[in-house]
Design a protein around this motif. Structure first.
Motif, mmCIF file in Angstrom:
data_model
loop_
_atom_site.group_PDB
_atom_site.id
_atom_site.type_symbol
_atom_site.label_atom_id
_atom_site.label_comp_id
_atom_site.label_asym_id
_atom_site.label_seq_id
_atom_site.Cartn_x
_atom_site.Cartn_y
_atom_site.Cartn_z
ATOM 1 N N ALA A 6 0.832 -1.203 0.000
ATOM 2 C CA ALA A 6 0.000 0.000 0.000
ATOM 3 C C ALA A 6 0.870 1.258 0.000
ATOM 4 O O ALA A 6 0.588 2.225 -0.730
ATOM 5 C CB ALA A 6 -0.925 -0.009 1.214
ATOM 6 N N LYS A 7 1.920 1.265 0.801
ATOM 7 C CA LYS A 7 2.811 2.432 0.852
ATOM 8 C C LYS A 7 3.526 2.631 -0.487
ATOM 9 O O LYS A 7 3.646 3.759 -0.971
ATOM 10 C CB LYS A 7 3.840 2.239 1.975
ATOM 11 C CG LYS A 7 3.273 2.389 3.374
ATOM 12 C CD LYS A 7 4.378 2.202 4.412
ATOM 13 C CE LYS A 7 3.892 2.476 5.814
ATOM 14 N NZ LYS A 7 4.977 2.284 6.822
ATOM 15 N N TRP A 8 3.978 1.537 -1.078
ATOM 16 C CA TRP A 8 4.681 1.638 -2.366
ATOM 17 C C TRP A 8 3.739 2.167 -3.440
ATOM 18 O O TRP A 8 4.098 3.049 -4.230
ATOM 19 C CB TRP A 8 5.238 0.269 -2.766
ATOM 20 C CG TRP A 8 6.065 0.319 -4.009
ATOM 21 C CD1 TRP A 8 7.408 0.498 -4.101
ATOM 22 C CD2 TRP A 8 5.576 0.203 -5.366
ATOM 23 N NE1 TRP A 8 7.804 0.508 -5.420
ATOM 24 C CE2 TRP A 8 6.702 0.330 -6.208
ATOM 25 C CE3 TRP A 8 4.322 0.009 -5.927
ATOM 26 C CZ2 TRP A 8 6.592 0.262 -7.603
ATOM 27 C CZ3 TRP A 8 4.212 -0.035 -7.313
ATOM 28 C CH2 TRP A 8 5.344 0.076 -8.139
ATOM 29 N N ALA A 9 2.531 1.616 -3.480
ATOM 30 C CA ALA A 9 1.559 2.035 -4.487
ATOM 31 C C ALA A 9 1.234 3.521 -4.342
ATOM 32 O O ALA A 9 1.216 4.270 -5.325
ATOM 33 C CB ALA A 9 0.292 1.200 -4.361
ATOM 34 N N HIS A 10 0.961 3.939 -3.107
ATOM 35 C CA HIS A 10 0.613 5.346 -2.871
ATOM 36 C C HIS A 10 1.751 6.277 -3.285
ATOM 37 O O HIS A 10 1.509 7.337 -3.871
ATOM 38 C CB HIS A 10 0.285 5.530 -1.389
ATOM 39 C CG HIS A 10 -0.259 6.877 -1.053
ATOM 40 N ND1 HIS A 10 -1.519 7.288 -1.426
ATOM 41 C CD2 HIS A 10 0.290 7.925 -0.376
ATOM 42 C CE1 HIS A 10 -1.742 8.508 -0.995
ATOM 43 N NE2 HIS A 10 -0.648 8.927 -0.362
ATOM 44 N N ALA A 11 2.986 5.858 -2.984
ATOM 45 C CA ALA A 11 4.150 6.677 -3.351
ATOM 46 C C ALA A 11 4.330 6.779 -4.856
ATOM 47 O O ALA A 11 4.981 7.705 -5.349
ATOM 48 C CB ALA A 11 5.414 6.097 -2.713
ATOM 49 N N HIS A 12 3.734 5.841 -5.614
ATOM 50 C CA HIS A 12 3.854 5.848 -7.071
ATOM 51 C C HIS A 12 2.564 6.323 -7.751
ATOM 52 O O HIS A 12 2.305 5.995 -8.912
ATOM 53 C CB HIS A 12 4.240 4.454 -7.580
ATOM 54 C CG HIS A 12 5.674 4.109 -7.290
ATOM 55 N ND1 HIS A 12 6.110 3.702 -6.034
ATOM 56 C CD2 HIS A 12 6.788 4.124 -8.082
ATOM 57 C CE1 HIS A 12 7.412 3.471 -6.077
ATOM 58 N NE2 HIS A 12 7.852 3.733 -7.301
ATOM 59 N N GLY A 13 1.770 7.079 -7.028
ATOM 60 C CA GLY A 13 0.606 7.712 -7.623
ATOM 61 C C GLY A 13 -0.621 6.839 -7.766
ATOM 62 O O GLY A 13 -1.557 7.195 -8.496
ATOM 63 N N VAL A 14 -0.646 5.705 -7.085
ATOM 64 C CA VAL A 14 -1.785 4.790 -7.160
ATOM 65 C C VAL A 14 -2.737 5.073 -5.996
ATOM 66 O O VAL A 14 -2.303 5.173 -4.836
ATOM 67 C CB VAL A 14 -1.318 3.321 -7.115
ATOM 68 C CG1 VAL A 14 -2.517 2.369 -7.163
ATOM 69 C CG2 VAL A 14 -0.345 3.036 -8.251
ATOM 70 N N LYS A 15 -4.027 5.203 -6.302
ATOM 71 C CA LYS A 15 -5.022 5.393 -5.260
ATOM 72 C C LYS A 15 -5.200 4.093 -4.473
ATOM 73 O O LYS A 15 -5.378 3.021 -5.059
ATOM 74 C CB LYS A 15 -6.367 5.812 -5.858
ATOM 75 C CG LYS A 15 -6.338 7.117 -6.649
ATOM 76 C CD LYS A 15 -6.059 8.300 -5.751
ATOM 77 C CE LYS A 15 -6.139 9.612 -6.529
ATOM 78 N NZ LYS A 15 -5.825 10.779 -5.664
ATOM 79 N N VAL A 16 -5.141 4.198 -3.150
ATOM 80 C CA VAL A 16 -5.316 3.027 -2.282
ATOM 81 C C VAL A 16 -6.704 3.121 -1.662
ATOM 82 O O VAL A 16 -6.968 3.980 -0.804
ATOM 83 C CB VAL A 16 -4.229 2.974 -1.197
ATOM 84 C CG1 VAL A 16 -4.453 1.765 -0.284
ATOM 85 C CG2 VAL A 16 -2.835 2.915 -1.830
ATOM 86 N N ILE A 17 -7.590 2.234 -2.110
ATOM 87 C CA ILE A 17 -8.996 2.273 -1.706
ATOM 88 C C ILE A 17 -9.320 1.032 -0.871
ATOM 89 O O ILE A 17 -9.085 -0.102 -1.305
ATOM 90 C CB ILE A 17 -9.931 2.314 -2.938
ATOM 91 C CG1 ILE A 17 -9.496 3.423 -3.910
ATOM 92 C CG2 ILE A 17 -11.376 2.475 -2.499
ATOM 93 C CD1 ILE A 17 -9.565 4.816 -3.346
#
Length: 268
Positions: free
Chosen positions: A161-172
């Protein structure tokens, strides 16, 4: 009638006494051996179409989590469990797919969906405490663990989740918990350092218009219709949905689903 006294020096009497004592001692030895060496537990065998033995399944689940009770009887996940290894494998696959999609054919607003219970945090401790039987006491203990934030975080999910958010991915987060637990749930995830771009819980009353099933939604229509709404209303493109149940990602509006292991319960 008087008993006849036989002189102790009689050879025949000594022989008789020796034989008798030997027999008694031998019998006592057999009895002692029976108490000190209990018979091994017989191997359980199923007959015909008999299901798997419930006690053995519970023991296998505890072994899968490498679970152990502390001095108070409260259960914990042990180190180096097979469950943790399987979780890491599945999250690794999800991470690889996400990286591939972001590098090639990335959507305009990429998103991932995460479930909460036994995807982001593990409810094994309370389930094991109550022998995987559920009931009102288990439900109360579960609510308390969520409020106190004592459930262990599933670290591979947190890292993803942290990696995704840092790469512009919405975490829902889309969870089957009812919306009267929204504040507790948000506080729980925030304390565990999860990034939250959206948090959706099942409505107990006043359902949104995008849920045709209203307050009676089961997992699949609730989660898939919520993804559909976010896609159509906000332009989110769910590259993947991750949960411990097939119902977490079934129903469409996600490109790929990844299932984490959970042998404790099933939500259709």
């Amino acid at each position: 009638m008087k008993a006849r006294l036989i002189p102790a020096s009689s050879k025949s009497v000594k022989t008789a006494i020796t034989v008798a004592l030997s027999a008694v001692l031998a019998t006592a030895g057999v009895a002692a051996a029976a108490h000190s060496d209990p018979a091994p537990t017989p191997h359980y065998e199923r007959v015909g179409s008999e299901p798997h033995n419930l006690d053995q399944l519970k023991a296998q689940i505890n072994a899968y989590y490498n679970g152990y009770p502390d001095a108070s009887g409260h259960h914990h996940i042990g180190p180096h469990s097979r469950w943790a290894a399987d979780v890491a494998t599945q999250i690794g696959k999800a991470r690889s797919y996400l990286e591939q999609r972001l590098a090639h054919n990335a959507p305009r607003i990429p998103a991932i969906m995460l479930d909460i219970d036994d995807t982001s945090i593990s409810t094994y401790p309370v389930n094991a405490d109550f022998d995987f039987g559920g009931g009102p006491d288990a439900s109360a203990a579960d609510a308390q663990a969520n409020a106190d934030n004592t459930y262990p975080v599933i670290k591979p999910t947190l890292d993803l989740a942290k990696w995704a958010h840092a790469h512009g991915v919405k975490v829902i987060f889309i969870t089957g918990r009812h919306d009267n637990h929204t504040t507790v749930t948000r506080n729980q995830l925030t304390a565990l350092r999860f990034p939250i771009d959206g948090l959706y819980l099942r409505p107990k009353s006043n359902p949104p218009s995008y849920l045709p099933c209203g307050t009676t939604c089961t997992a699949i229509p609730f989660k898939s219709n919520t993804r559909k709404y976010l896609e159509q209303a906000k332009g989110y493109d769910f590259i993947e949905a991750i949960g411990d149940q097939v119902s977490d990602y079934a129903g469409g509006y996600d490109d790929r689903g990844f299932k984490l292991p959970n042998p404790m319960y099933n939500i259709p």
